[in-house]
Design an enzyme around this catalytic site. Structure first.
Site, mmCIF file in Angstrom:
data_model
loop_
_atom_site.group_PDB
_atom_site.id
_atom_site.type_symbol
_atom_site.label_atom_id
_atom_site.label_comp_id
_atom_site.label_asym_id
_atom_site.label_seq_id
_atom_site.Cartn_x
_atom_site.Cartn_y
_atom_site.Cartn_z
ATOM 1 C CB SER A 127 64.616 46.312 22.674
ATOM 2 O OG SER A 127 65.586 45.871 23.499
ATOM 3 C CB SER A 128 61.617 44.669 17.643
ATOM 4 O OG SER A 128 61.934 43.306 17.738
ATOM 5 C CB SER A 129 59.755 41.688 21.726
ATOM 6 O OG SER A 129 60.931 41.579 22.475
ATOM 7 C CD GLU B 154 74.155 43.333 25.811
ATOM 8 O OE1 GLU B 154 73.068 43.566 26.387
ATOM 9 O OE2 GLU B 154 74.651 44.092 24.968
ATOM 10 C CB THR C 290 74.799 42.584 33.741
ATOM 11 O OG1 THR C 290 74.398 43.529 32.739
ATOM 12 C CG2 THR C 290 76.254 42.238 33.541
ATOM 13 C CG ASP C 291 68.906 42.433 31.950
ATOM 14 O OD1 ASP C 291 69.369 41.276 31.800
ATOM 15 O OD2 ASP C 291 68.056 42.928 31.170
ATOM 16 C CB SER D 181 50.412 43.847 12.573
ATOM 17 O OG SER D 181 51.728 43.999 12.051
ATOM 18 C CG ASP E 128 65.740 44.689 26.177
ATOM 19 O OD1 ASP E 128 66.847 45.138 26.516
ATOM 20 O OD2 ASP E 128 65.599 43.603 25.588
ATOM 21 C CB ALA F 240 68.020 43.620 14.509
HETATM 22 C C1 GLA Z 1 67.797 40.737 25.866
HETATM 23 C C2 GLA Z 1 66.930 40.804 27.131
HETATM 24 C C3 GLA Z 1 67.545 41.770 28.156
HETATM 25 C C4 GLA Z 1 69.015 41.463 28.406
HETATM 26 C C5 GLA Z 1 69.769 41.316 27.091
HETATM 27 C C6 GLA Z 1 71.178 40.842 27.297
HETATM 28 O O1 GLA Z 1 67.775 41.968 25.198
HETATM 29 O O2 GLA Z 1 65.635 41.230 26.827
HETATM 30 O O3 GLA Z 1 66.805 41.700 29.347
HETATM 31 O O4 GLA Z 1 69.161 40.335 29.216
HETATM 32 O O5 GLA Z 1 69.129 40.399 26.204
HETATM 33 O O6 GLA Z 1 71.905 41.786 27.983
#
Ligand code: GLA
Length: 388
Positions: free
Chosen positions: A127-129, A36, A38-39, A70, A173, A124
């Site tokens: 990664s909804s976006s 987490e 780290t990306d 929507s 994501d 939440a």
């Molecule tokens: C969000 C970001 C990701 C990542 C995570 C944390 O989901 O969109 O790119 O940085 O937080 O790991």
């Protein structure tokens, strides 16, 4: 083939509002087993796409105008592609951000109509976006026959988040939403963009997501702040070692030598990231060897780092992790995603799942005063056309 109820719903709404038959696309949310924050530091991540997704139905309009509907928000948004696009509030901005990227990269678009609905819980940490951005770019690529390769679709979706949503996110994501594979996690090297699919064999263990119901809409500012703090750490090392370009190149010893004496706060942030990359590689070995106990311990260690060193947790997330920590039926747990709210991810023995959800829900409401929502995540494929 039976259509998913959301696909059926957006198809119906599309046909009630527009002419012709649309293309339907689904693009999923994700879990991340470990790795987490780290990306964006050129490190590793270990996500899987899940069975919650955003669906879009799109078709061409007769001119340069786009009508976006929507269903989740019960709103309609109209925009013309004849003028330059700018960020707007809420859900349309993710769609416009993608369109803006496509136009700026020279892809020829004209007007389209789009109906969108999803069941990825919003805010939440699932990664909804990204699932909205990826569903949009995947669908427009098909609709206008743009022939954009997967890695560029991912890049377009990520840049849409940077430029229109204002979150300087990493690539995880969007990557998993496009390239996820059922029953697999992806081990992604965010520096080289090399990736491997690893089978997710959990033998009697379920992935349970416990949602604090604290929405992390404020996260963007602190998220971007963490990103800057990491860059500051890299700069401090770079002064002594000019060839260093990211935390990926930095060892715990280098941090101790060049960062700790100058800035304790930056040191703490960077140490978490450097240790998380090491932990992820060990966690991958544990997963390969079927050693889920060891994987679970690493998840707890990640949580502690995120909470105490990286400081992106909150009291509700900490409460949920602390609550399950002593339970032998829960192998590992941690906050997941950007932080400041959202879900914890828990590895739970199958026969204990129901009891865990009920008992944790009760204590959560008693001590925190909020409702707890639980999901049992199963893995799914990444973005795809829905045939009907
Ligand atoms: C969000 C970001 C990701 C990542 C995570 C944390 O989901 O969109 O790119 O940085 O937080 O790991």
């Amino acid at each position: 083939m039976q259509l998913h109820s959301i696909a059926e719903n957006i198809l119906k709404t599309y046909c009630e509002n527009f002419d012709g038959s649309p293309i339907i696309v689904r693009s999923p949310g994700r879990v991340n087993i470990i790795g987490e924050h780290t990306d964006y530091n050129e490190g590793f991540v270990l996500p899987a796409a899940i069975d919650k997704a955003t669906y879009v139905a799109v078709g061409k309009s007769r001119n340069n105008n786009c009508t976006l509907i929507s269903i989740n928000y019960n709103e309609v948004f109209e925009v013309s592609l004849s003028a330059a696009l700018a960020p707007v509030k809420d859900w349309p901005t993710y769609i416009l951000g993608v369109v803006d990227q496509l136009i700026k990269r020279g892809y020829r678009l004209h007007g389209f109509n789009l109906v969108i609905q999803g069941d990825v819980p919003i805010g939440a940490g699932l990664s909804s976006s990204a699932s909205v951005e990826c569903a949009t770019v995947f669908a427009l690529n098909e609709l206008f026959q743009l022939h954009i390769p997967a890695l560029e679709l991912i890049d377009i979706a990520q840049k849409a988040e940077h430029t229109f949503a204002g979150v300087m996110c990493g690539v995880m994501d969007q990557f998993i939403s496009i390239l996820g594979k059922k029953d697999h996690v992806i081990k992604l090297d965010c520096r080289s963009m090399e990736y491997e699919y690893e089978p997710l064999q959990l033998k009697g263990i379920k992935i349970v997501l416990l949602n604090t119901n604290v929405k992390h809409s404020l996260a963007s500012t602190a998220y971007n702040k963490r990103r800057n703090e990491c860059s500051e750490g890299v700069e401090l090392v770079k002064k002594k070692m000019p060839r260093i370009n990211s935390l990926r190149d930095i060892t715990p010893q280098m941090l101790q030598q060049y960062v700790e004496p100058i800035d304790k706060n930056i040191y703490q942030r960077c140490r978490y990231v450097v240790e998380e990359n090491i932990r992820l590689l060990e966690a991958c070995d544990a997963l390969k060897n079927g050693d889920l106990l060891s994987l679970g311990q690493k998840m707890y260690a990640t949580h502690d780092g995120l909470s105490k060193e990286y400081e992106v947790s909150c009291k509700e997330l900490d409460f949920l992790v602390d609550h399950v920590r002593s339970l032998p039926q829960v192998l590992g747990a941690r906050m997941m995603g950007g932080g400041f709210g959202g879900c914890t991810i828990n590895l739970v023995k199958e026969e204990f799942v129901e009891e865990l959800i009920i008992s944790t829900g009760n204590v959560y409401t008693q001590y925190i005063g909020k409702e707890l929502t639980a999901y049992i995540a199963s893995t799914e494929d990444g973005a795809s056309l829905v045939h009907y």
